[in-house]
Each structure stands twice: as C-alpha cells, then as structure tokens.
Design a protein around this motif. Structure first.
Motif, PDB file in Angstrom:
ATOM      1  N   ARG A 111       0.986  -1.169  -0.038  1.00 22.76           N
ATOM      2  CA  ARG A 111      -0.058   0.246   0.002  1.00 22.76           C
ATOM      3  C   ARG A 111       0.864   1.402   0.208  1.00 22.76           C
ATOM      4  N   ASP A 112       2.171   1.027   0.106  1.00 27.15           N
ATOM      5  CA  ASP A 112       2.972   2.383  -0.070  1.00 27.15           C
ATOM      6  C   ASP A 112       2.798   3.142   1.285  1.00 27.15           C
ATOM      7  N   ILE A 113       2.536   2.617   2.393  1.00 27.70           N
ATOM      8  CA  ILE A 113       2.166   3.479   3.734  1.00 27.70           C
ATOM      9  C   ILE A 113       3.551   3.796   4.298  1.00 27.70           C
ATOM     10  N   TYR A 114       4.027   4.931   4.733  1.00 26.61           N
ATOM     11  CA  TYR A 114       5.101   5.323   5.146  1.00 26.61           C
ATOM     12  C   TYR A 114       5.073   5.051   6.837  1.00 26.61           C
ATOM     13  N   PRO A 115       6.126   4.532   7.516  1.00 29.22           N
ATOM     14  CA  PRO A 115       6.027   4.214   8.827  1.00 29.22           C
ATOM     15  C   PRO A 115       6.510   5.422   9.700  1.00 29.22           C
ATOM     16  N   PHE A 116       5.815   6.189  10.202  1.00 29.97           N
ATOM     17  CA  PHE A 116       6.247   7.226  10.997  1.00 29.97           C
ATOM     18  C   PHE A 116       5.856   6.746  12.686  1.00 29.97           C
ATOM     19  N   HIS A 117       6.094   5.597  12.944  1.00 29.53           N
ATOM     20  CA  HIS A 117       6.003   5.029  14.069  1.00 29.53           C
ATOM     21  C   HIS A 117       6.816   3.639  14.360  1.00 29.53           C
ATOM     22  N   MET A 118       6.987   3.424  15.582  1.00 28.24           N
ATOM     23  CA  MET A 118       7.752   2.334  15.888  1.00 28.24           C
ATOM     24  C   MET A 118       7.249   0.868  15.041  1.00 28.24           C
ATOM     25  N   PRO A 119       8.393   0.088  15.167  1.00 32.12           N
ATOM     26  CA  PRO A 119       9.675   0.043  15.431  1.00 32.12           C
ATOM     27  C   PRO A 119      10.589   0.559  14.739  1.00 32.12           C
ATOM     28  N   PRO A 129      13.088  21.169  29.754  1.00 34.32           N
ATOM     29  CA  PRO A 129      14.545  21.159  29.928  1.00 34.32           C
ATOM     30  C   PRO A 129      15.522  21.099  28.839  1.00 34.32           C
ATOM     31  N   TYR A 130      14.838  19.710  28.244  1.00 37.78           N
ATOM     32  CA  TYR A 130      15.634  19.314  27.081  1.00 37.78           C
ATOM     33  C   TYR A 130      14.643  18.475  26.204  1.00 37.78           C
ATOM     34  N   PHE A 131      14.941  18.343  24.825  1.00 36.37           N
ATOM     35  CA  PHE A 131      13.935  17.942  24.052  1.00 36.37           C
ATOM     36  C   PHE A 131      14.579  16.941  22.803  1.00 36.37           C
ATOM     37  N   ASP A 132      14.141  15.908  22.550  1.00 34.85           N
ATOM     38  CA  ASP A 132      14.635  14.813  21.642  1.00 34.85           C
ATOM     39  C   ASP A 132      14.043  15.230  20.321  1.00 34.85           C
ATOM     40  N   GLN A 133      15.013  15.810  19.534  1.00 33.40           N
ATOM     41  CA  GLN A 133      14.719  16.275  18.213  1.00 33.40           C
ATOM     42  C   GLN A 133      14.179  15.215  17.087  1.00 33.40           C
ATOM     43  N   GLY A 134      14.554  13.968  17.673  1.00 30.51           N
ATOM     44  CA  GLY A 134      13.965  12.754  16.901  1.00 30.51           C
ATOM     45  C   GLY A 134      12.243  12.571  16.814  1.00 30.51           C
ATOM     46  N   LYS A 135      11.727  13.077  17.632  1.00 31.01           N
ATOM     47  CA  LYS A 135      10.281  13.218  17.790  1.00 31.01           C
ATOM     48  C   LYS A 135       9.709  14.380  17.150  1.00 31.01           C
ATOM     49  N   ILE A 136       8.720  13.990  16.256  1.00 32.64           N
ATOM     50  CA  ILE A 136       8.190  15.064  15.397  1.00 32.64           C
ATOM     51  C   ILE A 136       6.825  15.207  15.929  1.00 32.64           C
ATOM     52  N   LEU A 167       1.798  12.458  16.712  1.00 27.95           N
ATOM     53  CA  LEU A 167       3.131  12.242  16.868  1.00 27.95           C
ATOM     54  C   LEU A 167       3.787  11.367  15.880  1.00 27.95           C
ATOM     55  N   ALA A 168       4.780  11.768  15.314  1.00 25.50           N
ATOM     56  CA  ALA A 168       5.712  11.021  14.096  1.00 25.50           C
ATOM     57  C   ALA A 168       6.780  10.679  14.865  1.00 25.50           C
TER      58      ALA A 168
END
Length: 485
Positions: free
Chosen positions: A13-21, A316-323, A358-359
């Motif tokens: 289906r060409d669905i891009y996974p912005f989720h775990m794993p 305090p700090y933010f993980d830039q890997g989370k969108i 959340l991505a």
C-alpha cells in the motif's frame, strides 16, 4: 488469508511508517537471516540468556554480546530483554524494593509501571509533571517536586522517572539523581523512548551517563531492532546486578527468542561500525525538515521550524527525533490530522490525541519519508484557518499526591460496576486509558474526581477512544465496594 499474507498485502500500500519499530522495515539497512534458520533453544554451544552473566564470572557468546552493548551505551553492565521495556521495569521494581516500601513515580507513567506496583506490593506516591503551556503536553518531572516529595515522605526507597516522555521531553536527570541519592534512595529511569540518546552529540545525553542507577531502554522504539527487543543497564554500585538477574529470570520467558537476541546484537554491531555516519545523516535530515517547517502558518511542530526550545520554558531538553505536531488554535483536531495524513498522504503516524499528532523517526528513516511528511504538512497547513484555543486535556491535580489505596489493595477488594457519571467520589478498581500512549486517566486506588471525568469526556469528544481494563467503559466503570458504604 494468513497473517503473513495480510502483512505482505499491507506492504504493497506504500504507507510510510512514522511509528515504531525503529527499523522502519528498512531492509537495506537491516538484514537478518530467515528467522526460522536462527530460531534456537538452549542447547549445547548456543548459550542461555538466563545464565549468560559475564559480570558474575562466566564468559559466553551472549555475555560477550551484552558486554559490547554495555561498552557502547556506557553502563556498568547490561541485560538483553526479549519482552520489551515493560519486563525490565517490572523486574527493577520487584528486585529493588520490598513489600510495603514507598516509591515515587510520575502520575503520567505507562500502565506497565502500575502493574509492577501491584506485583511488588509497594506504596506509590505520585508526582505530576509540569505542563508545557504552548502545546498542552507534559514537560517532564521537576527536580523541585522530587525534593518536595522527599520532604513529605522521607521513607521513599525508589524513584522512577520517565525520560524522555512519549512526546520527547527529557528531564533534568543529573539534578534529580543527586536529590534521590542524597535521600539514600535508588533512581530508575524509564528511557524506553530514548535508546538513541547518548549515542550521538546531536541528541540529549542518556540517563546512563547522568546519575541513574538503572536505565531501561526499548531498543525497538528508535533503533533498528525487532519489536520486543529491549535492554536494562545497571549504572551504579548502588544496585547489585544479581538482584536484577533473579527478578529478570522470573519475569522473562524461560525460552527467550534467539531471533530477538540476534537482532539486538546485529544492532550493536551496526552502531559500532556505522553509528557515527548514520547519526550524522539522520541529524542532517532532521535539520532540513525543521528548516522546511518555518513555512507553516497554522500548524506548529515542537522545537522545529520557527518554534524553539526557548519558547517552552518548562521543557528542560527535547529529543529532536520526535516530530510532535500541534493543531492547537487551528480548525483541525489531532485526530483529523492523523486521519488525513494516512488517507491522503499515506503517512502512518504513531499516535494522536485531541490536538497533537506524533511522528517517530530513527536512523532507519529515508529521505523519501521525510520529504513525504514535509510536503503533506505544508499542503495541509495551507488549507487551515484559525480557531479558539481550548484548554489542554490533561490530568489536573496537586503536584504530589498519595492515593487512597495502592493499586494492589484496590484490586484485592470486591468491586461493583456503576454508571460513569455516578462514580465521582468513589475509589477506582480498574484502569481507564488511551492507547497509545497507555497513560491512565484513572488508576485503581485513586478517588475518581469530577475534573478527571470532564477531561475524559472532552478527550472522547475529539474522537479519541478510551479503554477500560474491565471492558465495560464507557457505559460503566468498576469501583471498589467498601464495607463502610
């Protein structure tokens, strides 16, 4: 149709996974033999996870692999986990407390922690994180609130902090650890969402290096590893690894998956060989994505685009890997954005709540994936208008609270099902939560309050489904049947 057939069909289906794993089904980066060819059991020459303990004096292929992991992450010793971080966190609470001990946990922690409290028979004290006013998400545990908890309850034996949160907020672990240790307690950090922290200078440091005694990470959430693969790090001399080894042997399967252990080892090998290169490319893609978000007029992305960490004084700090995309102040809900991204742009996101989506990203994401999300958000943003900003849908309580009963005490009592609207002032005997992220709005042992029910009603009005563990919610909820009623 078999499950495998269905999954194969899904992949067309060409669905891009912005989720775990975190492996993102990137088979170019992540290569593993046919799982059947390496699916072993504890036979000669293939080792046993429950006996592979080099730090107790025994050398083995599995202990060597875990020693390499320990060296990579910077811990004193590390244990592979094959039943997710939940198993590691439950084992930590069981192994480091005694029945009746008092423990301090964030009220917005994952449901697995509450299950651990019940199994261990400990008494929880809840600390409520501060709030990020701009997005309505929790902004992490404040050191001052940990200090206040110890002043009110000096017999706290263990403190658990979730950092980073599901949303990417990283607490001041170094400061919190000093407070905890000054009070002769143990600090366990649920770093399930941060196994990549500390592996690159582009992200906040890991709790492994910031004074935690035990750190539990879900490798599979943000690193290229198969689902359920996690790791537990012992980081200080305050904890005896043997105490944790005993409880891990109780909680984990006696037939641990060799496929999952091979996946963890493959990830360690990949990071040893190519970690610097992969994190550099990942960082560059995140920076380019952030720069493109400056074009947004309505949507906002936390700490990206024109939004900076300085705009969020409680973070305090933010993980830039989370969108984390906020729809606050627009004429679109979080659920609407979530569905639009999937239906019109084939972007499957990790989670949505009333006004955030959340991505999740990782080193296994491709440039095409980032480009697809960028184009989707810019296109959607151009169609939006402004709307009234509503109050954030969060739990409202005092900073520190002590429940009427422990979860274990509540669940040992008889119960009765009553209409939800009649439950105010009663003590809950079940959990009610949204999943993901699995953070309960109602916990067994807590008195149900009108504000909590109002928050839940407003959340449901945006299309978010809440789940009760007794399967009668939203028609009814189980409460404790007390003899003196």
């Amino acid at each position: 149709m078999t499950l495998q057939d269905y999954y194969r069909q899904y992949n067309t289906r060409d669905i891009y996974p912005f989720h775990m794993p975190g492996h993102k089904r990137n088979t170019e980066l992540c290569q593993l033999d046919n799982p059947y060819s390496i699916d072993y059991t504890e036979i000669d020459d293939l080792d046993d996870l429950h006996e592979a303990t080099a730090h107790f004096g025994r050398d083995s292929i599995l202990s060597n692999s875990m020693q390499r992991a320990s060296a990579l992450f910077g811990s004193k010793c590390s244990f592979f986990l094959v039943n997710g971080s939940s198993g590691g966190l439950v084992s930590s609470i069981l192994g480091l407390t005694r029945r009746g001990d008092r423990v301090l946990i964030p009220r917005n922690t994952h449901k697995s922690i509450y299950n651990a409290l019940s199994l261990a028979g400990v008494r929880p004290v809840y600390v409520y994180p501060s709030l990020d006013e701009a997005t309505g998400v929790y902004a992490g545990v404040r050191p001052i609130d940990v200090e206040r908890a110890f002043r009110r309850y000096p017999d706290i034996k263990l403190v658990l902090v979730v950092s980073p949160t599901f949303d990417g907020v990283v607490s001041k672990i170094h400061t919190i650890s000093k407070i905890v240790h000054d009070n002769d307690a143990i600090l366990v950090v649920d770093e399930a969402h941060g196994p990549h922290l500390g592996l690159s200078p582009y992200f906040p440091d890991s709790a492994v290096h910031r004074g935690a005694d035990v750190v539990v990470q879900s490798l599979h959430k943000t690193l290229p590893v198969l689902t359920q693969t996690s790791i537990l790090h012992v980081c200080s001399d305050r904890v005896d690894p043997e105490d944790l080894s005993r409880t891990l042997a109780i909680i984990e399967s006696t037939s641990p998956s060799y496929v999952l252990m091979a996946s963890a080892d493959q990830c360690i090998d990949l990071l040893e060989r190519r970690g610097e290169e992969l994190f550099l490319v990942y960082h560059e893609r995140l920076c380019a994505f952030s720069e493109s978000m400056k074009q947004l007029k309505h949507l906002k992305v936390l700490c990206k685009g024109n939004d900076t960490v300085e705009d969020h004084p409680n973070i305090p700090y933010f993980d830039q890997g989370k969108i984390l995309i906020s729809t606050r102040g627009t004429n679109m809900t979080g659920l609407q954005l979530y569905k639009t991204l999937l239906k019109d742009y084939r972007c499957q996101m990790e989670m949505c709540l009333s006004d955030v989506v959340l991505a999740m990203t990782s080193i296994a994401d491709t440039q095409e994936g980032f480009d697809r999300l960028r184009d989707a958000l810019l296109s959607i943003d151009a169609t939006l208008g402004d709307a009234e900003i509503i109050q954030p849908l969060i739990l409202k309580h005092e900073t520190i609270s002590y429940p009427a009963l422990t979860p274990a005490e509540a669940m040992k009592l008889a119960g009765e099902f009553i209409p939800v609207e009649d439950s105010i002032g009663r003590i809950a005997r079940e959990f009610v939560y949204a999943y993901p992220p699995g953070i309960p709005y109602i916990v067994p042992g807590e008195m149900i309050e009108a504000d909590t029910l109002e928050t839940m009603r407003r959340l449901e009005s945006t299309g978010i489904r809440l789940i009760g563990t007794r399967h009668r919610y939203p028609d009814a909820i189980e409460v404790c049947l007390l003899k003196n009623r």
